[in-house]
Design an enzyme around this catalytic site. Structure first.
Site, mmCIF file in Angstrom:
data_model
loop_
_atom_site.group_PDB
_atom_site.id
_atom_site.type_symbol
_atom_site.label_atom_id
_atom_site.label_comp_id
_atom_site.label_asym_id
_atom_site.label_seq_id
_atom_site.Cartn_x
_atom_site.Cartn_y
_atom_site.Cartn_z
ATOM 1 N N GLY A 182 68.464 7.036 91.894
ATOM 2 C CA GLY A 182 69.918 7.064 91.794
ATOM 3 C C GLY A 182 70.503 5.738 91.351
ATOM 4 O O GLY A 182 70.025 5.098 90.411
ATOM 5 N N SER A 183 71.519 5.299 92.080
ATOM 6 C CA SER A 183 72.285 4.120 91.652
ATOM 7 C C SER A 183 71.543 2.799 91.792
ATOM 8 O O SER A 183 72.069 1.766 91.353
ATOM 9 C CB SER A 183 73.606 4.057 92.414
ATOM 10 N N ILE A 184 70.358 2.792 92.362
ATOM 11 C CA ILE A 184 69.541 1.575 92.280
ATOM 12 C C ILE A 184 69.294 1.254 90.806
ATOM 13 O O ILE A 184 69.062 0.099 90.442
ATOM 14 C CB ILE A 184 68.235 1.733 93.069
ATOM 15 N N LYS A 201 71.439 0.952 88.647
ATOM 16 C CA LYS A 201 72.471 0.000 88.208
ATOM 17 C C LYS A 201 71.990 -1.444 88.323
ATOM 18 O O LYS A 201 72.414 -2.304 87.547
ATOM 19 C CB LYS A 201 73.746 0.203 89.017
#
Length: 459
Positions: free
Chosen positions: A65-67, A69
């Site tokens: 997921g947003s890791i 980013k």
């Protein structure tokens, strides 16, 4: 699974496994896998599964997921360090024609550009990226901004779609290829990528009122991939956590990584336990500051945290859309390790060498009437401490020109100079125009504004 159990005490290992088992059971996750690092090395891993005898290993891929980013932020900062952009540049200077032309690169990295949290149209995480083929499709053309740029922290997934496109524009190739060549390969992360490779976990939703499962779709989100599409493993994210602790000479310097974890925006109203740096979340947990990121995609949640003070990091994955709070679990695994096995400090050792002139600078100094002390540290560094109730402390790095640069808080980036009298003796210290003297408000000629000629007195 590789047995890493000899790295931690048995009581620590059991506490970690117990916490993971409780999370998997109470969170009703089909599987969970986690790991703990100490001083950059994976020293524990554990897993639980709904299938007896079939727990995932540290080599099984999960969506993070947003890791994702954090990886995109590193690509952008590499561009900055190479001089291809400045964090103060408006996006439109390098990627013109988006609804965020006026937002700066720094604002985009820190989610303070004011852009909408999500894309228009169908839920991007569960739909194919072909529905949003162009950058214009990831933001509403009529109302892309939800807040004035630079005013508040407002988490935005489309923001990182723009940053991924920025990387592509300046590198001239897809951001995933840039990531592989510039980051993943140098760090030896060969099990991290945009699409899953065997072995990988399947993603599930768990029914809220019954113990039954629903497979989640596996989608390629296209333009939105920089916001959260990567797949990785505990073994690979252990390498990433080690990088986020100290940098890597082939990827980003330790100084730039430290810049990423400095708060770039104020916390959201009412929440002083969490803020954001440049691509990194910063949270307070049980008295310690952690940096890293949480992540979720349909069928998966993930968390990665690093504690610089403790020399520890922890990672946790689950393959359930909602249930176990993996980011919280990762923070608790880190805290449990610190509690059971607190960091043992390095032995005190004397300096290998020192300069007599620098030694003469040590001892008490006064900012006006506020007492401080100055210590000599390694590599000709200086450390200013507060002795009374007023003042500011800081560490200072020696520079080649005979000055020192502040490293902490108020004095970060400020210059410390030794000012000498006409006879060559030390008159005072100047730290960003603040004068420090050997006596409270003395000598008078060194004190800005002068000193009452009658001196100290009793009223």
């Amino acid at each position: 699974m590789t047995d890493l159990s000899d790295e931690l005490l048995p009581t620590t290992r059991r506490a970690l496994l117990h916490r993971l088992a409780v999370a998997q059971s109470e969170g009703r996750a089909p599987s969970m896998v986690a790991g703990v690092l100490r001083d950059g090395r994976l020293v524990w891993s554990g897993a639980r599964s709904m299938v007896d005898g079939h727990a995932p290993t540290t080599d099984v891929q999960y969506r993070i997921g947003s890791i994702t980013k954090t990886f995109v932020a590193v690509l952008v900062l590499r561009l900055r360090d190479e001089g291809l952009l400045d964090l103060a540049d408006p996006l439109g200077r390098h990627l013109p024609g988006t609804p965020a032309d006026g937002a700066t690169v720094a604002q985009l990295l820190s989610h303070s550009a004011g852009l909408a949290s999500e894309t228009p149209g169908p839920w991007w995480e569960r739909t194919d990226g072909a529905l949003r083929p162009d950058l214009a499709d990831v933001l509403e053309a009529e109302r892309p901004l939800r807040h004035p740029a630079g005013r508040v922290h407002h988490y935005s997934n489309p923001t990182y779609a723009l940053l991924g496109a920025l990387v592509e524009r300046l590198r001239g190739e897809p951001w995933g290829e840039v990531l592989r060549r510039e980051v993943l390969e140098p760090l030896g992360m060969d099990r991290t990528g945009l699409l899953p490779e065997h072995p990988h976990a399947g993603g599930f939703a768990v029914h809220p009122w019954a113990d039954v499962l629903l497979p989640e779709p596996l989608t390629d989100t296209g333009r939105m991939a920089p916001a959260g599409q990567l797949w990785s493993t505990v073994a690979d994210l252990a390498k990433w956590a080690a990088f986020l602790a100290s940098g890597h000479e082939k990827v980003l310097s330790a100084d730039t990584v430290a810049e990423m974890r400095r708060p770039a925006v104020a916390p959201e109203p009412g929440d002083w336990s969490e803020t954001y740096g440049l691509g990194l979340q910063l949270v307070q947990h049980e008295g310690r500051i952690l940096h890293g990121h949480s992540g979720s995609m349909p069928g998966f949640t993930a968390g990665l945290w690093v504690s610089e003070t403790d020399g520890l990091a922890a990672i946790a994955f689950a393959n359930a859309t909602s249930g176990p709070r993996t980011a919280h679990v990762a923070a608790e695994l880190l805290a449990l390790t610190a509690q059971h096995e607190p960091r043992i400090p390095e032995p005190w050792r004397p300096l290998a060498e020192f300069d007599e002139q620098l030694l003469a600078l040590t001892g008490p100094w006064y900012w006006g009437a506020a007492p401080h002390s100055l210590r000599l540290t390694a590599d000709r560094g200086l450390e200013l401490s507060v002795l009374g109730r007023a003042g500011r402390a800081g560490r200072f790095r020696a520079e080649a020109d005979g000055t020192w640069t502040g490293l902490d808080d108020y004095y970060a980036g400020e210059t410390l100079r030794v000012v000498r009298a006409g006879d060559g003796s030390v008159s005072h210290l100047d730290i960003g125009s603040f004068v420090f003297t050997r006596e409270p408000y003395g000598p008078a000629q060194a004190v800005p504004g002068g000193v009452d000629p009658q001196g100290w007195r009793v009223y």
